[in-house]
Scaffold this motif. Structure first.
Motif, PDB file in Angstrom:
ATOM      1  N   VAL A  80      -6.709   0.682   5.890  1.00 43.28           N
ATOM      2  CA  VAL A  80      -7.094   1.812   6.048  1.00 43.28           C
ATOM      3  C   VAL A  80      -6.377   2.669   4.838  1.00 43.28           C
ATOM      4  O   VAL A  80      -7.030   3.528   4.501  1.00 43.28           O
ATOM      5  CB  VAL A  80      -6.615   2.814   7.326  1.00 43.28           C
ATOM      6  CG1 VAL A  80      -6.788   4.081   7.282  1.00 43.28           C
ATOM      7  CG2 VAL A  80      -7.313   1.961   8.592  1.00 43.28           C
ATOM      8  N   LEU A  81      -5.205   2.413   4.706  1.00 44.28           N
ATOM      9  CA  LEU A  81      -4.497   3.134   3.457  1.00 44.28           C
ATOM     10  C   LEU A  81      -5.402   2.865   2.219  1.00 44.28           C
ATOM     11  O   LEU A  81      -5.418   3.535   1.134  1.00 44.28           O
ATOM     12  CB  LEU A  81      -3.111   2.983   3.281  1.00 44.28           C
ATOM     13  CG  LEU A  81      -2.475   3.521   4.353  1.00 44.28           C
ATOM     14  CD1 LEU A  81      -0.786   3.014   4.028  1.00 44.28           C
ATOM     15  CD2 LEU A  81      -2.289   5.000   4.556  1.00 44.28           C
ATOM     16  N   ALA A  82      -5.706   1.602   2.120  1.00 46.37           N
ATOM     17  CA  ALA A  82      -6.642   1.224   0.933  1.00 46.37           C
ATOM     18  C   ALA A  82      -7.827   1.925   0.777  1.00 46.37           C
ATOM     19  O   ALA A  82      -8.246   2.207  -0.359  1.00 46.37           O
ATOM     20  CB  ALA A  82      -6.537  -0.504   0.871  1.00 46.37           C
ATOM     21  N   GLN A 110       0.801  -1.251   0.012  1.00 48.09           N
ATOM     22  CA  GLN A 110       0.062   0.020  -0.024  1.00 48.09           C
ATOM     23  C   GLN A 110       1.010   1.313  -0.028  1.00 48.09           C
ATOM     24  O   GLN A 110       0.548   2.363  -0.838  1.00 48.09           O
ATOM     25  CB  GLN A 110      -0.927  -0.090   1.234  1.00 48.09           C
ATOM     26  CG  GLN A 110      -2.023  -1.035   1.164  1.00 48.09           C
ATOM     27  CD  GLN A 110      -2.911  -0.878  -0.063  1.00 48.09           C
ATOM     28  OE1 GLN A 110      -3.243   0.447  -0.338  1.00 48.09           O
ATOM     29  NE2 GLN A 110      -3.550  -1.773  -0.721  1.00 48.09           N
ATOM     30  N   ILE A 111       1.910   1.292   0.864  1.00 47.02           N
ATOM     31  CA  ILE A 111       2.911   2.417   0.752  1.00 47.02           C
ATOM     32  C   ILE A 111       3.562   2.662  -0.538  1.00 47.02           C
ATOM     33  O   ILE A 111       3.634   3.749  -1.078  1.00 47.02           O
ATOM     34  CB  ILE A 111       3.873   2.260   1.917  1.00 47.02           C
ATOM     35  CG1 ILE A 111       3.194   2.468   3.258  1.00 47.02           C
ATOM     36  CG2 ILE A 111       5.194   3.330   1.692  1.00 47.02           C
ATOM     37  CD1 ILE A 111       4.125   2.045   4.374  1.00 47.02           C
ATOM     38  N   GLU A 112       4.150   1.632  -1.211  1.00 46.99           N
ATOM     39  CA  GLU A 112       4.434   1.760  -2.657  1.00 46.99           C
ATOM     40  C   GLU A 112       3.080   2.223  -3.539  1.00 46.99           C
ATOM     41  O   GLU A 112       3.631   3.056  -4.316  1.00 46.99           O
ATOM     42  CB  GLU A 112       4.973   0.398  -2.937  1.00 46.99           C
ATOM     43  CG  GLU A 112       6.100  -0.088  -2.211  1.00 46.99           C
ATOM     44  CD  GLU A 112       6.673  -1.495  -2.588  1.00 46.99           C
ATOM     45  OE1 GLU A 112       5.999  -2.271  -3.308  1.00 46.99           O
ATOM     46  OE2 GLU A 112       7.975  -1.900  -2.395  1.00 46.99           O
ATOM     47  N   ARG A 113       2.039   1.736  -3.363  1.00 46.96           N
ATOM     48  CA  ARG A 113       1.079   2.291  -4.424  1.00 46.96           C
ATOM     49  C   ARG A 113       0.927   3.807  -4.108  1.00 46.96           C
ATOM     50  O   ARG A 113       0.964   4.519  -5.004  1.00 46.96           O
ATOM     51  CB  ARG A 113      -0.165   1.627  -3.730  1.00 46.96           C
ATOM     52  CG  ARG A 113      -1.398   1.683  -4.674  1.00 46.96           C
ATOM     53  CD  ARG A 113      -2.593   1.171  -4.041  1.00 46.96           C
ATOM     54  NE  ARG A 113      -3.691   0.677  -5.092  1.00 46.96           N
ATOM     55  CZ  ARG A 113      -4.876   0.198  -4.607  1.00 46.96           C
ATOM     56  NH1 ARG A 113      -5.075  -0.099  -3.276  1.00 46.96           N
ATOM     57  NH2 ARG A 113      -5.981   0.009  -5.382  1.00 46.96           N
ATOM     58  N   PHE A 114       0.914   4.389  -2.888  1.00 49.05           N
ATOM     59  CA  PHE A 114       0.929   5.806  -2.605  1.00 49.05           C
ATOM     60  C   PHE A 114       2.227   6.245  -3.169  1.00 49.05           C
ATOM     61  O   PHE A 114       2.128   7.638  -3.802  1.00 49.05           O
ATOM     62  CB  PHE A 114       0.740   6.232  -1.258  1.00 49.05           C
ATOM     63  CG  PHE A 114      -0.678   6.018  -0.845  1.00 49.05           C
ATOM     64  CD1 PHE A 114      -1.577   7.341  -0.773  1.00 49.05           C
ATOM     65  CD2 PHE A 114      -1.224   4.890  -0.176  1.00 49.05           C
ATOM     66  CE1 PHE A 114      -2.822   7.116  -0.380  1.00 49.05           C
ATOM     67  CE2 PHE A 114      -2.692   4.806   0.287  1.00 49.05           C
ATOM     68  CZ  PHE A 114      -3.153   5.779   0.235  1.00 49.05           C
ATOM     69  N   ALA A 115       3.073   5.831  -3.013  1.00 53.92           N
ATOM     70  CA  ALA A 115       4.683   6.585  -3.530  1.00 53.92           C
ATOM     71  C   ALA A 115       4.618   6.767  -4.964  1.00 53.92           C
ATOM     72  O   ALA A 115       5.255   7.666  -5.507  1.00 53.92           O
ATOM     73  CB  ALA A 115       5.550   5.583  -3.202  1.00 53.92           C
ATOM     74  N   ALA A 116       4.040   5.699  -5.715  1.00 50.22           N
ATOM     75  CA  ALA A 116       3.844   5.873  -7.097  1.00 50.22           C
ATOM     76  C   ALA A 116       3.046   7.020  -7.856  1.00 50.22           C
ATOM     77  O   ALA A 116       3.314   7.513  -8.861  1.00 50.22           O
ATOM     78  CB  ALA A 116       3.279   4.487  -7.557  1.00 50.22           C
ATOM     79  N   LYS A 117       2.408   7.549  -6.621  1.00 53.35           N
ATOM     80  CA  LYS A 117       1.485   9.038  -6.943  1.00 53.35           C
ATOM     81  C   LYS A 117       2.191  10.154  -6.324  1.00 53.35           C
ATOM     82  O   LYS A 117       1.599  11.178  -6.117  1.00 53.35           O
ATOM     83  CB  LYS A 117       0.207   8.695  -6.729  1.00 53.35           C
ATOM     84  CG  LYS A 117      -0.593   7.789  -7.578  1.00 53.35           C
ATOM     85  CD  LYS A 117      -1.925   7.759  -7.419  1.00 53.35           C
ATOM     86  CE  LYS A 117      -2.723   6.900  -8.277  1.00 53.35           C
ATOM     87  NZ  LYS A 117      -2.586   7.553  -9.849  1.00 53.35           N
TER      88      LYS A 117
END
Length: 460
Positions: free
Chosen positions: A375-377, A132-139
């Protein structure tokens, strides 16, 4: 077979420096956090530390398919389906610390589990949060998180009826029979324990801040400082639980992390505070034109929209569901509000530049890695789809417009059919977790309790 070293494994120089700095430490707790949030592993000797950092350490994949008591759950697919095959554990960078409450003093190193080819072992709950953290970092978005820890301190021995009791106040020896919420006098009575706790936290570089006497005899809360590294925030929580438990034992007490250890007293939560930052560290949840930022509004909307699917993560055990009740601080519906502690999603009062949300649904018995990932998702879904929240609650509200599962069994069913949860945790992690909870449900459904016999036995 040796394993391929993953890119984010801790460098061997970290272990070399630690050994040089701590020449008297002879043993190290090798710790892996399983899907139930239980710390599992082994104690290794000093000479085994450098080989761990150099080549990893084989552990059975089934260590992630155990129930709370440590029994294999075959339905996870991690035992007989692959012959209980080994995976490989690699140390987490920055996790090598002392255990200052032990005597003789030991060290601790936490690990993540990987496949032998160096790819993530998808049933490791920490890997779910990494995704999930990597998913946000991509943006170019970076979660800023912090947990609160509520817990009970109990006497080392049960009372004459075999029941647990709140720990005696150490300095006076008096029984703790009242809640004494926010009492400074009660905290003063625990001065030896609190002093040792803060010293141990400092030794472990744990950002422990406020301690509070909470809403029941023997109940306390510790807060942790926000971390710009979302993984570190969950790491802080699992380390703090180990610290509190280990220290309590050495002060003649037991730390209890059940969500509802006493029927007539308050349950214990694990509230998660969250915001998002841009690459410069600017808070993207900060107020805009003296109102909530659109990104924060959409985050709340996403969390409301996904809360029913998420409840098994926030309330994973039979006991978890005893915490939820009307007219309490444990929310029973996906409400939100500003400066309102009765809602599930609270926007705390305070500096507009530091605005964030507080998720109040998770119990202290939940796995912080899975809670944070879920929660992040939900936040991600809300922002991506521009989901607007329902009407704000300014007082206590038991809003039933969005129906949450009514009990543990319903939460398991809801999770099993949830595409959102598969996306939030990864399909395999979700399947393993649900299999563990179904096995736990079967166990309790088959038990005949003393209370059940007393209630029915001589009457019907």
């Amino acid at each position: 077979m040796t394993g391929t070293r993953p890119l984010n494994a801790a460098p061997i120089e970290e272990a070399q420096a630690f050994l040089k700095q701590h020449p008297d430490i002879k043993g190290f707790d090798l710790v892996l956090i399983d899907p139930n949030g239980v710390a599992r592993g082994k104690i290794i000797r000093r000479h085994e530390l450098l080989p761990l950092f150099r080549s990893g350490r084989h552990l059975p994949g089934s260590i992630l398919g155990l129930d709370v008591t440590g029994v294999d759950v075959d339905e996870t697919g991690l035992t007989w389906d692959d012959g209980d095959a080994d995976r490989i554990a690699w140390p987490i960078a920055g996790s090598l610390v002392t255990l200052p409450w032990t005597s003789p003093e030991r060290g601790e190193v936490r690990v993540m589990l990987y496949e032998l080819d160096g790819s993530a072992m998808s049933a490791d709950p920490r890997q779910a949060l990494v995704r999930q953290i990597e998913r946000f970092a991509a943006k170019d978005l970076f979660p800023v998180l912090a947990f609160e820890l509520e817990f009970y301190l109990l006497n080392a021995e049960n009372d004459v009826l075999g029941k647990p009791k709140a720990a005696r106040l150490p300095l006076s020896g008096r029984e703790s029979k009242q809640s004494h919420v926010y009492s400074v006098a009660v905290l003063d009575q625990f001065e030896p324990f609190i002093d040792a706790l803060y010293r141990a936290a400092a030794a472990q570089n744990l950002p422990v801040e406020t301690i509070i006497s909470e809403y029941a005899p023997g109940q306390y809360e510790l807060t942790l400082r926000h971390q710009a590294n979302g993984l570190r925030a969950a790491d802080d929580l699992v380390m703090l639980k180990r610290l509190v438990r280990g220290l309590a034992l050495r002060h003649g007490m037991r730390a209890n992390f059940m969500a509802k250890p006493f029927a007539k007293h308050a349950g214990s939560g694990m509230h998660l505070h969250a915001s998002l930052a841009d690459p410069s560290g600017r808070n993207l949840f900060a107020d805009v034109d003296n109102d909530l930022a659109p990104m924060l509004r959409h985050a709340i909307g996403g969390l409301q929209h996904t809360m029913a699917d998420s409840m098994l993560i926030f309330a994973p055990n039979l006991n978890s569901w005893r915490r939820f009740s009307r007219n309490s601080y444990a929310p029973t519906s996906p409400t939100w509000g500003r400066n309102n502690r009765s809602v599930a999603l609270r926007v705390p009062a305070g500096n507009q530049a530091n605005r964030h949300l507080e998720h109040r649904s998770p119990g202290v018995d939940a796995n912080p890695y899975l809670v944070a990932a879920t929660v992040l998702a939900g936040i991600y879904k809300g922002i991506e789809n521009r989901i607007e929240p329902d009407a704000e609650s300014s007082t206590y509200s038991d809003d039933t417009r969005t129906t949450l599962p009514c009990d543990w069994s319903a939460a398991i069913d809801k999770a099993e059919g949830s595409d959102f949860l598969k996306d939030a945790l990864g399909a395999r992690m979700a399947a393993v977790f649900i299999a563990l909870k179904r096995a736990e449900l079967r166990f309790f459904s088959a038990e005949v309790t003393d209370e059940e016999f007393a209630y029915y036995g001589d009457v019907i």
